[in-house]
Design a protein around this motif. Structure first.
Motif, mmCIF file in Angstrom:
data_model
loop_
_atom_site.group_PDB
_atom_site.id
_atom_site.type_symbol
_atom_site.label_atom_id
_atom_site.label_comp_id
_atom_site.label_asym_id
_atom_site.label_seq_id
_atom_site.Cartn_x
_atom_site.Cartn_y
_atom_site.Cartn_z
ATOM 1 N N PRO A 1 0.768 -1.251 0.000
ATOM 2 C CA PRO A 1 0.000 0.000 0.000
ATOM 3 C C PRO A 1 0.804 1.309 0.000
ATOM 4 O O PRO A 1 0.662 2.103 -0.901
ATOM 5 C CB PRO A 1 -0.854 -0.110 1.261
ATOM 6 N N ILE A 2 1.630 1.579 0.951
ATOM 7 C CA ILE A 2 2.323 2.870 1.012
ATOM 8 C C ILE A 2 3.512 2.893 0.052
ATOM 9 O O ILE A 2 3.787 3.907 -0.589
ATOM 10 C CB ILE A 2 2.790 3.170 2.452
ATOM 11 N N GLN B 1 3.782 1.601 -2.787
ATOM 12 C CA GLN B 1 3.398 1.731 -4.183
ATOM 13 C C GLN B 1 3.429 3.178 -4.665
ATOM 14 O O GLN B 1 3.632 3.433 -5.849
ATOM 15 C CB GLN B 1 2.035 1.105 -4.453
ATOM 16 N N VAL B 2 3.261 4.126 -3.761
ATOM 17 C CA VAL B 2 3.319 5.535 -4.159
ATOM 18 C C VAL B 2 4.693 5.845 -4.744
ATOM 19 O O VAL B 2 4.812 6.494 -5.788
ATOM 20 C CB VAL B 2 3.008 6.461 -2.958
ATOM 21 N N TYR B 3 5.746 5.367 -4.105
ATOM 22 C CA TYR B 3 7.108 5.538 -4.601
ATOM 23 C C TYR B 3 7.390 4.617 -5.791
ATOM 24 O O TYR B 3 7.959 5.044 -6.799
ATOM 25 C CB TYR B 3 8.110 5.260 -3.476
#
Length: 90
Positions: free
Chosen positions: A45-46, A48-50
């Motif tokens: 989840p988090i 994937q932003v990067y």
């Protein structure tokens, strides 16, 4: 109802990642800038932003290099749609 919506969203994400994995796999091993299996890190989840900003351009570069090696003139090989996706996730 919320559970059903989340389940459908995860299914759509998995389908999209499967298609990106197929595209990454289509690049010849000599031109890959990233292993295709690394695409599945987009399920975190988090992170994937990067990872969207790293993996999607890498797939595009791999496909571009493969097509150029075959003597073709590729467009952007999905670079623009990858940017749009990454920005929407952000």
């Amino acid at each position: 109802m919320l559970f059903l919506v989340l389940l459908v969203m995860m299914g759509l994400l998995a389908f999209a990642l499967w298609r990106i994995f197929d595209a990454a796999n289509a690049a010849t091993p000599a031109h890959r800038t990233m292993e295709p299996g690394m695409i599945w890190l987009l399920l975190i989840p988090i992170f994937q932003v990067y990872w969207n900003f790293r993996s999607l351009p890498a797939v595009s570069e791999s496909l571009t290099a493969t097509l150029r090696d075959k003597g073709l003139k590729p467009d952007d090989c999905g670079r623009a749609i990858g940017r749009v996706w990454a920005l929407l996730v952000l």
